[in-house]
Every structure is written in structure tokens, then in C-alpha cells.
Design a protein around this motif. Structure first.
Motif, short mmCIF file in Angstrom:
data_model
loop_
_atom_site.label_atom_id
_atom_site.label_comp_id
_atom_site.label_asym_id
_atom_site.label_seq_id
_atom_site.Cartn_x
_atom_site.Cartn_y
_atom_site.Cartn_z
N GLY A 134 24.70 -23.57 16.84
CA GLY A 134 24.15 -24.79 17.41
C GLY A 134 25.05 -25.42 18.45
N ALA A 153 23.18 -30.25 16.57
CA ALA A 153 21.86 -29.65 16.36
C ALA A 153 22.08 -28.20 15.96
CB ALA A 153 21.02 -29.73 17.63
N VAL A 155 20.57 -24.26 15.05
CA VAL A 155 19.48 -23.30 15.31
C VAL A 155 19.75 -22.06 14.48
CG1 VAL A 155 19.14 -24.12 17.68
CG2 VAL A 155 20.65 -22.15 17.25
N ARG A 169 18.43 -20.64 23.08
CA ARG A 169 17.93 -21.40 21.91
C ARG A 169 18.81 -22.63 21.68
NH1 ARG A 169 18.17 -17.60 17.81
NH2 ARG A 169 16.34 -16.62 18.77
N VAL A 170 20.14 -22.45 21.83
CA VAL A 170 21.06 -23.57 21.66
C VAL A 170 20.90 -24.58 22.79
CG1 VAL A 170 23.51 -24.21 21.64
CG2 VAL A 170 22.73 -22.21 20.35
N GLN A 173 18.34 -27.25 22.47
CA GLN A 173 18.75 -28.36 21.59
C GLN A 173 19.77 -29.27 22.27
OE1 GLN A 173 17.29 -29.09 18.62
NE2 GLN A 173 15.93 -27.44 19.29
N GLU A 174 20.63 -28.68 23.10
CA GLU A 174 21.59 -29.50 23.87
C GLU A 174 20.86 -30.54 24.71
OE1 GLU A 174 24.59 -27.27 26.03
OE2 GLU A 174 24.30 -25.58 24.69
N ILE A 176 18.30 -32.01 24.13
CA ILE A 176 17.73 -33.09 23.30
C ILE A 176 18.84 -34.04 22.82
CG2 ILE A 176 16.56 -33.60 21.12
CD1 ILE A 176 15.06 -30.89 21.51
N ILE A 177 19.90 -33.45 22.25
CA ILE A 177 20.92 -34.31 21.61
C ILE A 177 21.84 -34.99 22.62
CG2 ILE A 177 20.85 -33.03 19.46
CD1 ILE A 177 23.52 -31.74 20.18
#
Ligand SMILES: Nc1nc2c(c(=O)[nH]1)N[C@@H](CN(C=O)c1ccc(C(=O)N[C@@H](CCC(=O)O)C(=O)O)cc1)CN2
Ligand SMILES: NCC(=O)N[C@@H]1O[C@H](COP(=O)([O-])[O-])[C@@H](O)[C@H]1O
Length: 204
Positions: A134, A153, A155, A169-170, A173-174, A176-177
Motif C-alpha cells: 500500500g 491505504a 491493497v 494499484r497502489v 489509492q495514493e 485518494i489518501i
């Protein structure tokens, strides 16, 4: 209105996510400048097209790390930042630089810290055979990738994952956070005191 300065070294996808969130959600902040240590950073093109001031302080022009940091600091401070955001910024910063921005310096790291500090984090994760990987948003300290964590986050790591597939995939999420953490800061909810992260409840 808080001033945010974002440091990049390459494509700047995290910078782009922050710029777009700040504008779409009408944060009490402006992106005062995008600064790169590489003149060829493609993120600079996005920033210019978005009407954001850009600057380049080329790290290769300074044999001494401390001299680069001093030049970078002078450029950053010309924009009177309330927050400095490292977004794919690929230089290790010296202790005096970090101390100057104490409590106002964030980074996103592509691993679930404290696992896999440094570089090539996705390859490290695959090599170790972890099933969960993540990203982490943290305050920056002189101790590389060991600053107090603000958000993470996770994954899954899938059996046939390549380094690129896992990185993508990571990265999702980056995007988002990191904007979420930067918004917390500019809204006055996020701070660090005595090395401990404080996140105030959302204003009612
Ligand atoms: N003092 C700190 N500086 C930086 C931190 C930090 O936590 N403390 N985070 C990094 C970001 N980062 C990982 O998230 C990271 C960036 C760069 C490197 C690195 O080894 N850089 C080399 C050059 C590599 C290159 O140019 O491709 C170097 O600086 O010699 C490790 C981790 C940002 N800075
Ligand atoms: N150690 C720092 C580091 O590896 N940062 C990582 O660089 C990638 C590109 O970022 P970008 O698309 O925002 O430029 C991102 O995955 C970010 O976490």
C-alpha cells in the motif's frame, strides 16, 4: 487562505490529484507553486497548463546536498508556504531543511511504512512475498521515510502481479489518501506535536 507548495521530480500524478481536489472541493488554500528538481519533469507541463507558477531547482547543479537544499528552500520560501508537499519528489532532504519546515512538510511513500522504506518499494514487496501492500502519508523527518504517519491505504498483492501492475494499484489509492491528508492540514484539522499526529474531529 493557506499557501501550498508542491515538490515533484517526474510525472506529478499525486500533485495533479491534489490540484484537482483543491479546486473541485474549494479548499481554503491555493497551490502557490509547483517546484521540480528536474527540468524534464512532465508534471511541470501540467502545472503550467493549469495556470500554477512553476520553478526548477536542478539538484544536479549542486554537488553538495546542503547547497541544493539551501537553494530549494529559498525558492520555496519565495512563495510563503503554509505547507510543503512532497509528491513523487526523489531527493533525500537534509536535517536543516526538514527542521526549517518542521510540522509543515508531508510526503507520500508507496509502501505501508515502516515496511519497505527507500526506493523500489513494489519490487521489495514482491520479493518478500507480502500479500498486502500500500501507501503511507507521513510528516517528513530527517530519518528517511520514518516520519509520523498521517494516513495509509492497503491493497492486495495478487499472485500474477508485476511491479507495474502493483504500482498502479497502489497509485490509485495514493490519489485518494494524499488529497484527503492535505485537505485536513489546510482545514486546520491536522497537526503534529512532539512527534505525535493530531487529527481534529470534522467541524460540524
Ligand atoms: N529527510 C527526508 N527526505 C525525504 C524523505 C524523508 O522521509 N525524509 N522522503 C523522501 C521521499 N522518498 C520516499 O518516499 C525517497 C526519495 C528519494 C530517495 C533517494 O534515495 N533519493 C536519492 C536520489 C534518487 C534519484 O535521484 O532517483 C538521493 O536523494 O540521493 C529515497 C526515498 C523525500 N525526501
Ligand atoms: N520515495 C518517493 C516515491 O517513490 N514516491 C512515489 O513516486 C510515484 C510517482 O509519483 P507521482 O506520479 O506523483 O510523480 C508515486 O507512487 C509516489 O508514491
Amino acid at each position: 487562505m493557506k499557501n501550498i507548495v508542491i515538490l515533484i521530480s517526474g510525472r506529478g500524478s499525486n500533485m495533479q490529484a491534489i490540484v484537482e481536489a483543491a479546486r473541485a472541493e474549494k479548499w481554503p488554500a491555493r497551490i502557490a507553486a509547483i517546484i521540480s528538481n528536474r527540468a524534464d519533469a512532465s508534471g511541470l507541463e501540467y502545472a503550467a497548463a493549469a495556470g500554477i507558477p512553476t520553478a526548477v531547482v536542478v539538484s544536479k547543479d549542486y554537488p553538495e546536498r546542503s547547497d541544493f537544499d539551501a537553494a530549494l528552500r529559498a525558492k520555496i520560501d519565495s512563495y510563503t508556504p503554509d505547507l510543503v508537499v512532497l509528491a513523487g519528489f526523489m531527493r533525500i532532504l537534509t536535517a536543516p531543511f526538514v527542521e526549517h519546515y518542521d510540522g509543515r512538510l508531508l510526503n507520500i511513500h508507496p509502501s505501508l511504512l515502516p515496511s519497505f522504506p527507500g526506493l523500489a518499494t513494489h519490487q521489495q514487496a514482491l520479493s518478500f512475498g507480502v500479500k498486502v501492500h500500500g501507501a503511507s502519508v507521513h510528516f517528513v523527518t530527517a530519518d528517511l521515510d520514518h516520519g509520523p504517519i498521517v494516513a495509509q491505504a492497503a491493497v492486495p498483492v495478487l499472485q500474477d502481479d508485476t511491479e507495474h501492475v502493483l504500482a498502479e494499484r497502489v497509485l490509485a489509492q495514493e490519489h485518494i489518501i494524499y488529497p484527503r491528508a492535505v485537505r485536513w492540514f489546510v482545514e486546520g484539522r491536522l497537526s503534529i506535536e512532539n512527534g505525535r499526529v493530531h487529527l481534529a474531529d470534522q467541524a460540524q
